[in-house]
Motif scaffolding. Sequence first.
Motif, PDB file in Angstrom:
ATOM      1  N   TRP A 276      43.715  54.609  47.140  1.00  0.00           N
ATOM      2  CA  TRP A 276      44.947  54.440  45.495  1.00  0.00           C
ATOM      3  C   TRP A 276      45.534  53.302  45.155  1.00  0.00           C
ATOM      4  CZ3 TRP A 276      43.328  54.843  41.101  1.00  0.00           C
ATOM      5  CH2 TRP A 276      43.734  55.061  40.002  1.00  0.00           C
ATOM      6  N   ASP A 277      45.900  52.639  45.992  1.00  0.00           N
ATOM      7  CA  ASP A 277      46.039  51.450  46.063  1.00  0.00           C
ATOM      8  C   ASP A 277      45.467  49.693  45.870  1.00  0.00           C
ATOM      9  OD1 ASP A 277      48.914  52.033  46.227  1.00  0.00           O
ATOM     10  OD2 ASP A 277      49.181  51.224  47.959  1.00  0.00           O
ATOM     11  N   SER A 278      44.619  50.383  46.795  1.00  0.00           N
ATOM     12  CA  SER A 278      43.442  49.698  46.727  1.00  0.00           C
ATOM     13  C   SER A 278      42.226  49.921  45.433  1.00  0.00           C
ATOM     14  CB  SER A 278      42.431  49.498  47.574  1.00  0.00           C
ATOM     15  OG  SER A 278      42.159  48.875  49.274  1.00  0.00           O
ATOM     16  N   ASN A 279      42.470  50.849  45.269  1.00  0.00           N
ATOM     17  CA  ASN A 279      41.590  50.825  44.116  1.00  0.00           C
ATOM     18  C   ASN A 279      42.235  50.503  42.635  1.00  0.00           C
ATOM     19  OD1 ASN A 279      40.012  54.504  42.676  1.00  0.00           O
ATOM     20  ND2 ASN A 279      39.937  52.111  41.526  1.00  0.00           N
ATOM     21  N   ARG A 280      43.639  49.957  42.686  1.00  0.00           N
ATOM     22  CA  ARG A 280      44.758  49.774  41.092  1.00  0.00           C
ATOM     23  C   ARG A 280      44.070  48.008  41.722  1.00  0.00           C
ATOM     24  NH1 ARG A 280      50.005  52.897  41.219  1.00  0.00           N
ATOM     25  NH2 ARG A 280      49.633  52.978  43.380  1.00  0.00           N
ATOM     26  N   LEU A 281      44.546  48.080  43.072  1.00  0.00           N
ATOM     27  CA  LEU A 281      44.420  46.610  42.982  1.00  0.00           C
ATOM     28  C   LEU A 281      42.404  45.930  42.466  1.00  0.00           C
ATOM     29  CD1 LEU A 281      46.085  46.006  46.717  1.00  0.00           C
ATOM     30  CD2 LEU A 281      46.667  45.319  44.541  1.00  0.00           C
ATOM     31  N   ILE A 282      42.077  46.405  43.167  1.00  0.00           N
ATOM     32  CA  ILE A 282      40.655  45.828  42.329  1.00  0.00           C
ATOM     33  C   ILE A 282      40.979  45.931  40.929  1.00  0.00           C
ATOM     34  CG2 ILE A 282      38.324  47.038  42.084  1.00  0.00           C
ATOM     35  CD1 ILE A 282      38.567  47.756  45.178  1.00  0.00           C
ATOM     36  N   ASP A 283      41.295  47.124  40.518  1.00  0.00           N
ATOM     37  CA  ASP A 283      40.991  47.672  38.762  1.00  0.00           C
ATOM     38  C   ASP A 283      41.941  45.544  38.258  1.00  0.00           C
ATOM     39  OD1 ASP A 283      38.804  49.825  38.845  1.00  0.00           O
ATOM     40  OD2 ASP A 283      40.228  51.011  38.649  1.00  0.00           O
ATOM     41  N   GLN A 284      42.703  45.773  39.298  1.00  0.00           N
ATOM     42  CA  GLN A 284      43.751  44.963  38.255  1.00  0.00           C
ATOM     43  C   GLN A 284      43.323  43.390  38.398  1.00  0.00           C
ATOM     44  OE1 GLN A 284      47.572  44.746  40.592  1.00  0.00           O
ATOM     45  NE2 GLN A 284      48.058  42.876  39.289  1.00  0.00           N
ATOM     46  N   PHE A 285      42.854  43.388  39.351  1.00  0.00           N
ATOM     47  CA  PHE A 285      42.228  41.361  39.782  1.00  0.00           C
ATOM     48  C   PHE A 285      40.560  41.469  38.855  1.00  0.00           C
ATOM     49  CE2 PHE A 285      45.969  41.565  42.201  1.00  0.00           C
ATOM     50  CZ  PHE A 285      46.772  40.555  41.852  1.00  0.00           C
ATOM     51  N   LYS A 286      40.321  42.589  38.203  1.00  0.00           N
ATOM     52  CA  LYS A 286      38.297  42.591  37.945  1.00  0.00           C
ATOM     53  C   LYS A 286      38.627  41.038  37.074  1.00  0.00           C
ATOM     54  CE  LYS A 286      36.606  46.526  38.410  1.00  0.00           C
ATOM     55  NZ  LYS A 286      36.098  47.646  37.665  1.00  0.00           N
TER      56      LYS A 286
ATOM     57  N   VAL B 157      40.445  37.873  37.451  1.00  0.00           N
ATOM     58  CA  VAL B 157      40.517  36.709  37.775  1.00  0.00           C
ATOM     59  C   VAL B 157      39.510  36.705  38.928  1.00  0.00           C
ATOM     60  CG1 VAL B 157      42.295  35.961  39.525  1.00  0.00           C
ATOM     61  CG2 VAL B 157      43.527  38.003  37.312  1.00  0.00           C
ATOM     62  N   THR B 158      39.112  35.243  38.638  1.00  0.00           N
ATOM     63  CA  THR B 158      37.655  34.526  39.176  1.00  0.00           C
ATOM     64  C   THR B 158      38.536  33.638  40.328  1.00  0.00           C
ATOM     65  OG1 THR B 158      37.809  32.916  37.235  1.00  0.00           O
ATOM     66  CG2 THR B 158      36.369  35.528  37.388  1.00  0.00           C
TER      67      THR B 158
ATOM     68  N   TYR C  53      40.754  33.820  42.513  1.00  0.00           N
ATOM     69  CA  TYR C  53      41.194  33.769  44.120  1.00  0.00           C
ATOM     70  C   TYR C  53      39.981  32.766  45.065  1.00  0.00           C
ATOM     71  CZ  TYR C  53      45.139  36.035  42.910  1.00  0.00           C
ATOM     72  OH  TYR C  53      46.310  36.359  41.861  1.00  0.00           O
ATOM     73  N   TYR C  54      40.809  32.696  46.343  1.00  0.00           N
ATOM     74  CA  TYR C  54      39.190  32.260  47.547  1.00  0.00           C
ATOM     75  C   TYR C  54      39.072  33.669  48.125  1.00  0.00           C
ATOM     76  CZ  TYR C  54      37.964  30.199  52.378  1.00  0.00           C
ATOM     77  OH  TYR C  54      36.776  30.537  53.090  1.00  0.00           O
ATOM     78  N   ASP C  55      39.667  34.819  48.504  1.00  0.00           N
ATOM     79  CA  ASP C  55      39.327  35.490  48.999  1.00  0.00           C
ATOM     80  C   ASP C  55      40.419  36.602  48.428  1.00  0.00           C
ATOM     81  OD1 ASP C  55      38.785  37.567  50.844  1.00  0.00           O
ATOM     82  OD2 ASP C  55      39.719  36.474  52.788  1.00  0.00           O
ATOM     83  N   TYR C  56      39.367  37.905  48.277  1.00  0.00           N
ATOM     84  CA  TYR C  56      40.174  38.618  47.666  1.00  0.00           C
ATOM     85  C   TYR C  56      39.822  40.041  48.656  1.00  0.00           C
ATOM     86  CZ  TYR C  56      39.076  37.115  42.805  1.00  0.00           C
ATOM     87  OH  TYR C  56      38.851  36.086  41.988  1.00  0.00           O
ATOM     88  N   SER C  57      40.179  39.835  50.192  1.00  0.00           N
ATOM     89  CA  SER C  57      39.939  40.801  51.315  1.00  0.00           C
ATOM     90  C   SER C  57      41.754  42.161  50.606  1.00  0.00           C
ATOM     91  CB  SER C  57      40.367  40.202  52.221  1.00  0.00           C
ATOM     92  OG  SER C  57      38.836  39.825  52.305  1.00  0.00           O
TER      93      SER C  57
ATOM     94  N   ALA D 172      35.551  40.369  43.379  1.00  0.00           N
ATOM     95  CA  ALA D 172      36.314  41.346  43.049  1.00  0.00           C
ATOM     96  C   ALA D 172      35.260  42.121  42.678  1.00  0.00           C
ATOM     97  CB  ALA D 172      37.456  41.535  42.021  1.00  0.00           C
ATOM     98  N   LEU D 173      34.108  41.978  42.582  1.00  0.00           N
ATOM     99  CA  LEU D 173      32.931  43.045  42.346  1.00  0.00           C
ATOM    100  C   LEU D 173      32.391  43.230  43.371  1.00  0.00           C
ATOM    101  CD1 LEU D 173      30.984  44.804  40.640  1.00  0.00           C
ATOM    102  CD2 LEU D 173      29.647  42.495  40.874  1.00  0.00           C
ATOM    103  N   LYS D 174      33.382  42.055  44.676  1.00  0.00           N
ATOM    104  CA  LYS D 174      31.871  42.151  46.397  1.00  0.00           C
ATOM    105  C   LYS D 174      33.497  43.700  46.512  1.00  0.00           C
ATOM    106  CE  LYS D 174      29.936  41.419  50.004  1.00  0.00           C
ATOM    107  NZ  LYS D 174      31.024  42.803  50.991  1.00  0.00           N
ATOM    108  N   ALA D 175      34.597  42.780  46.993  1.00  0.00           N
ATOM    109  CA  ALA D 175      35.890  43.894  46.999  1.00  0.00           C
ATOM    110  C   ALA D 175      35.750  45.516  46.908  1.00  0.00           C
ATOM    111  CB  ALA D 175      37.301  43.396  46.153  1.00  0.00           C
ATOM    112  N   GLU D 176      35.265  45.182  45.194  1.00  0.00           N
ATOM    113  CA  GLU D 176      34.709  47.338  44.712  1.00  0.00           C
ATOM    114  C   GLU D 176      33.723  47.930  45.815  1.00  0.00           C
ATOM    115  OE1 GLU D 176      35.222  48.720  40.251  1.00  0.00           O
ATOM    116  OE2 GLU D 176      33.463  47.269  40.820  1.00  0.00           O
TER     117      GLU D 176
END
Length: 209
Positions: free
Chosen positions: A38-48, A50-51, A53-57, A152-156
């Motif tokens: 759930w933490d990852s899910n929320r982080l992905i939604d939060q930073f969708k 934001v373009t 960042y160099y790395d969304y790992s 963020a799309l790749k992270a998602e």
Amino acid sequence: MSDWSTQWKSSHPIYQRISQGTKEFLTNNGQDVLKWLWDSNRLIDQFKAVTDYYDYSFAIAPAFKALEKWLLLLAPHLGVPAEVISKAQETGRLSSFLADDKVNEFFSAVLERLSVEAEVKRELRTAVQSLNSTLKNFRHSPAHCGTVIENALKAETDFFTLLNCMDTITQQLIDKRVINSGSFQVSDDYEEERARINAARVKLGQGPL
């Protein structure tokens, strides 16, 4: 702080993406796994949106921890000795039983005790062997400098692929009785669904789950 269980209703986004058996197993045995997902899910939604960042790992880093704990939860059902699991948990090194030769060694012992047809054994062996590649692809690589998640799309995409893999393997191990339902409490809905599936399998001349 409110009780964890009151925050997770049946409509929770993570619950909506996993099967009933996986939900019951993790709710009873791996609440921290669900929290990390759930933490990852929320982080992905939060930073969708934001373009820059160099790395969304970082957005799927909690999911790496969820994956590792999930593997440790499965390990006893796959015949991994308690002392090996304890050492892996203490050191963070799961290769002691996830290397290809170790997976085969431990899981072969489990398969010998299962009264299932050869095809089912092959399916289960394939599922468990995939654990090692899952760990490598979704934990090791993004955790090191050689892999960059560029948006963020790749992270998602990676996150939902990981979630689906965890769900598929867990449910398959439950359905094939490798994970015994006695290790977690199942809901009436789960048992009703199993009964429905078994009735359909009988009509097709197949054995029960």
